[in-house]
Design a protein around this motif. Structure first.
Motif, PDB file in Angstrom:
ATOM      1  N   HIS A  59       0.831  -1.342  -0.131  1.00 10.36           N
ATOM      2  CA  HIS A  59       0.018   0.010   0.062  1.00 10.36           C
ATOM      3  C   HIS A  59       0.698   1.311  -0.045  1.00 10.36           C
ATOM      4  O   HIS A  59       0.359   2.038  -0.834  1.00 10.36           O
ATOM      5  CB  HIS A  59      -1.221  -0.083   1.161  1.00 10.36           C
ATOM      6  CG  HIS A  59      -1.915  -1.139   1.025  1.00 10.36           C
ATOM      7  ND1 HIS A  59      -3.100  -0.895   0.459  1.00 10.36           N
ATOM      8  CD2 HIS A  59      -2.064  -2.244   1.657  1.00 10.36           C
ATOM      9  CE1 HIS A  59      -3.692  -1.801   0.573  1.00 10.36           C
ATOM     10  NE2 HIS A  59      -3.289  -2.771   1.336  1.00 10.36           N
ATOM     11  N   TYR A  60       1.863   1.513   0.810  1.00  5.61           N
ATOM     12  CA  TYR A  60       2.496   2.537   1.029  1.00  5.61           C
ATOM     13  C   TYR A  60       4.014   2.374   0.715  1.00  5.61           C
ATOM     14  O   TYR A  60       4.698   3.425   0.636  1.00  5.61           O
ATOM     15  CB  TYR A  60       2.358   2.826   2.543  1.00  5.61           C
ATOM     16  CG  TYR A  60       1.107   3.421   3.028  1.00  5.61           C
ATOM     17  CD1 TYR A  60       0.243   4.140   2.370  1.00  5.61           C
ATOM     18  CD2 TYR A  60       0.793   2.345   3.958  1.00  5.61           C
ATOM     19  CE1 TYR A  60      -1.159   4.181   2.727  1.00  5.61           C
ATOM     20  CE2 TYR A  60      -1.014   2.384   4.088  1.00  5.61           C
ATOM     21  CZ  TYR A  60      -1.613   3.549   3.824  1.00  5.61           C
ATOM     22  OH  TYR A  60      -2.838   3.549   4.054  1.00  5.61           O
ATOM     23  N   THR A 108       1.366   8.041  12.369  1.00  5.68           N
ATOM     24  CA  THR A 108       2.151   7.181  11.243  1.00  5.68           C
ATOM     25  C   THR A 108       1.328   6.830  10.117  1.00  5.68           C
ATOM     26  O   THR A 108       1.870   6.987   8.863  1.00  5.68           O
ATOM     27  CB  THR A 108       2.591   5.855  11.897  1.00  5.68           C
ATOM     28  OG1 THR A 108       3.181   6.251  13.118  1.00  5.68           O
ATOM     29  CG2 THR A 108       3.385   5.039  10.886  1.00  5.68           C
ATOM     30  N   LEU A 109       0.000   6.562  10.132  1.00  3.61           N
ATOM     31  CA  LEU A 109      -0.555   6.219   8.827  1.00  3.61           C
ATOM     32  C   LEU A 109      -0.860   7.578   7.954  1.00  3.61           C
ATOM     33  O   LEU A 109      -0.658   7.463   6.870  1.00  3.61           O
ATOM     34  CB  LEU A 109      -2.036   5.701   9.363  1.00  3.61           C
ATOM     35  CG  LEU A 109      -2.941   5.280   8.135  1.00  3.61           C
ATOM     36  CD1 LEU A 109      -2.107   3.924   7.381  1.00  3.61           C
ATOM     37  CD2 LEU A 109      -4.234   4.812   8.713  1.00  3.61           C
ATOM     38  N   GLU A 110      -1.023   8.433   8.534  1.00  3.72           N
ATOM     39  CA  GLU A 110      -1.167   9.965   8.066  1.00  3.72           C
ATOM     40  C   GLU A 110       0.097  10.183   7.324  1.00  3.72           C
ATOM     41  O   GLU A 110       0.111  10.802   5.969  1.00  3.72           O
ATOM     42  CB  GLU A 110      -1.397  11.053   9.084  1.00  3.72           C
ATOM     43  CG  GLU A 110      -2.963  11.034   9.333  1.00  3.72           C
ATOM     44  CD  GLU A 110      -3.101  11.969  10.613  1.00  3.72           C
ATOM     45  OE1 GLU A 110      -2.175  12.973  10.894  1.00  3.72           O
ATOM     46  OE2 GLU A 110      -4.344  12.034  11.093  1.00  3.72           O
ATOM     47  N   MET A 111       1.262  10.009   8.012  1.00  2.00           N
ATOM     48  CA  MET A 111       2.648  10.200   7.194  1.00  2.00           C
ATOM     49  C   MET A 111       2.718   9.242   5.943  1.00  2.00           C
ATOM     50  O   MET A 111       3.240   9.917   4.993  1.00  2.00           O
ATOM     51  CB  MET A 111       3.671  10.210   8.321  1.00  2.00           C
ATOM     52  CG  MET A 111       5.059  10.481   7.797  1.00  2.00           C
ATOM     53  SD  MET A 111       6.033   9.343   6.671  1.00  2.00           S
ATOM     54  CE  MET A 111       6.218   8.073   7.762  1.00  2.00           C
ATOM     55  N   VAL A 114       0.430  10.551   3.115  1.00  2.90           N
ATOM     56  CA  VAL A 114       1.071  11.946   2.449  1.00  2.90           C
ATOM     57  C   VAL A 114       2.303  11.286   1.500  1.00  2.90           C
ATOM     58  O   VAL A 114       2.254  11.994   0.662  1.00  2.90           O
ATOM     59  CB  VAL A 114       1.364  12.882   3.482  1.00  2.90           C
ATOM     60  CG1 VAL A 114       2.141  13.957   2.889  1.00  2.90           C
ATOM     61  CG2 VAL A 114       0.070  13.461   4.011  1.00  2.90           C
ATOM     62  N   ARG A 115       3.090  10.521   2.191  1.00  5.15           N
ATOM     63  CA  ARG A 115       4.393  10.280   1.456  1.00  5.15           C
ATOM     64  C   ARG A 115       4.059   9.486   0.109  1.00  5.15           C
ATOM     65  O   ARG A 115       4.598   9.728  -0.810  1.00  5.15           O
ATOM     66  CB  ARG A 115       5.183   9.508   2.323  1.00  5.15           C
ATOM     67  CG  ARG A 115       6.410   9.133   1.509  1.00  5.15           C
ATOM     68  CD  ARG A 115       7.378   8.549   2.433  1.00  5.15           C
ATOM     69  NE  ARG A 115       8.820   7.992   1.888  1.00  5.15           N
ATOM     70  CZ  ARG A 115       8.959   7.445   1.277  1.00  5.15           C
ATOM     71  NH1 ARG A 115       7.979   6.390   0.411  1.00  5.15           N
ATOM     72  NH2 ARG A 115      10.005   7.042   0.619  1.00  5.15           N
ATOM     73  N   GLN A 118       2.732  11.925  -2.511  1.00  7.08           N
ATOM     74  CA  GLN A 118       3.710  12.636  -3.031  1.00  7.08           C
ATOM     75  C   GLN A 118       4.612  11.611  -3.989  1.00  7.08           C
ATOM     76  O   GLN A 118       5.051  12.243  -4.972  1.00  7.08           O
ATOM     77  CB  GLN A 118       4.685  13.131  -1.892  1.00  7.08           C
ATOM     78  CG  GLN A 118       4.085  14.302  -1.426  1.00  7.08           C
ATOM     79  CD  GLN A 118       5.149  14.625   0.092  1.00  7.08           C
ATOM     80  OE1 GLN A 118       5.824  13.778   0.452  1.00  7.08           O
ATOM     81  NE2 GLN A 118       4.470  15.607   0.647  1.00  7.08           N
ATOM     82  N   VAL A 119       4.857  10.391  -3.725  1.00  6.12           N
ATOM     83  CA  VAL A 119       5.921   9.485  -4.582  1.00  6.12           C
ATOM     84  C   VAL A 119       4.931   9.092  -5.746  1.00  6.12           C
ATOM     85  O   VAL A 119       5.387   9.231  -7.077  1.00  6.12           O
ATOM     86  CB  VAL A 119       6.175   8.176  -3.666  1.00  6.12           C
ATOM     87  CG1 VAL A 119       6.469   7.209  -4.676  1.00  6.12           C
ATOM     88  CG2 VAL A 119       7.049   8.580  -2.689  1.00  6.12           C
ATOM     89  N   PHE A 120       3.356   9.031  -5.731  1.00  4.84           N
ATOM     90  CA  PHE A 120       2.860   8.825  -6.815  1.00  4.84           C
ATOM     91  C   PHE A 120       2.652  10.081  -7.704  1.00  4.84           C
ATOM     92  O   PHE A 120       2.694   9.729  -9.052  1.00  4.84           O
ATOM     93  CB  PHE A 120       1.328   8.207  -6.400  1.00  4.84           C
ATOM     94  CG  PHE A 120       0.352   7.896  -7.344  1.00  4.84           C
ATOM     95  CD1 PHE A 120       0.500   6.803  -8.110  1.00  4.84           C
ATOM     96  CD2 PHE A 120      -0.691   8.680  -7.712  1.00  4.84           C
ATOM     97  CE1 PHE A 120      -0.375   6.461  -9.026  1.00  4.84           C
ATOM     98  CE2 PHE A 120      -1.552   8.259  -8.682  1.00  4.84           C
ATOM     99  CZ  PHE A 120      -1.513   7.123  -9.621  1.00  4.84           C
TER     100      PHE A 120
END
Length: 122
Positions: A59-60, A108-111, A114-115, A118-120
């Motif tokens: 997912h992240y 942590t999940l919010e970070m 957001v990250r 930004q990568v996407f």
């Protein structure tokens, strides 16, 4: 003579009772505990394992170690501040610890979201 021995036994038992009075606090966590939270959170964020509780790479993705360390420090500090603001009663300190844990998870999940966004976008 029996009275003297009885007094000694009573004194010994009283001393043992004093030594076994163990006291601990749930909140405020020691600096060592807070540091351990940061280390564990850094490992979790930088893990590429899909079995990681928070940082599921499907997912992240994983976070580079230096970025994970900085983010873990910010997340822990913000969670500590939020939980400390909620700590208004000694009898509710176990609840305050729960607020701390929930704030860490939420932040942590919010970070990560957001990250990932930004990568996407890049």
């Amino acid at each position: 003579m029996a009275e003297v021995e009885e007094a000694k036994r009573h004194e010994i038992n009283a001393t043992k009772a004093e030594n076994t009075n163990v006291s601990f606090t749930i909140w405020l966590p020691s600096q060592g505990v807070r540091d351990a939270v940061i280390v564990r959170l850094t490992k979790t964020l930088s893990s590429s394992s899909s079995s990681s509780v928070i940082s599921n790479s499907k997912h992240y993705g994983s976070v580079p170690a230096d970025e994970a360390s900085a983010a873990a420090r910010v997340i822990e500090e913000e969670a500590f501040s939020a939980a400390s603001a909620a700590d208004d009663d000694v009898d509710r300190r176990i609840e305050t610890l729960g607020v701390y844990a929930k704030e860490i998870s939420k932040r942590t999940l919010e970070m990560l979201k957001v990250r990932a966004a930004q990568v996407f976008v890049r």
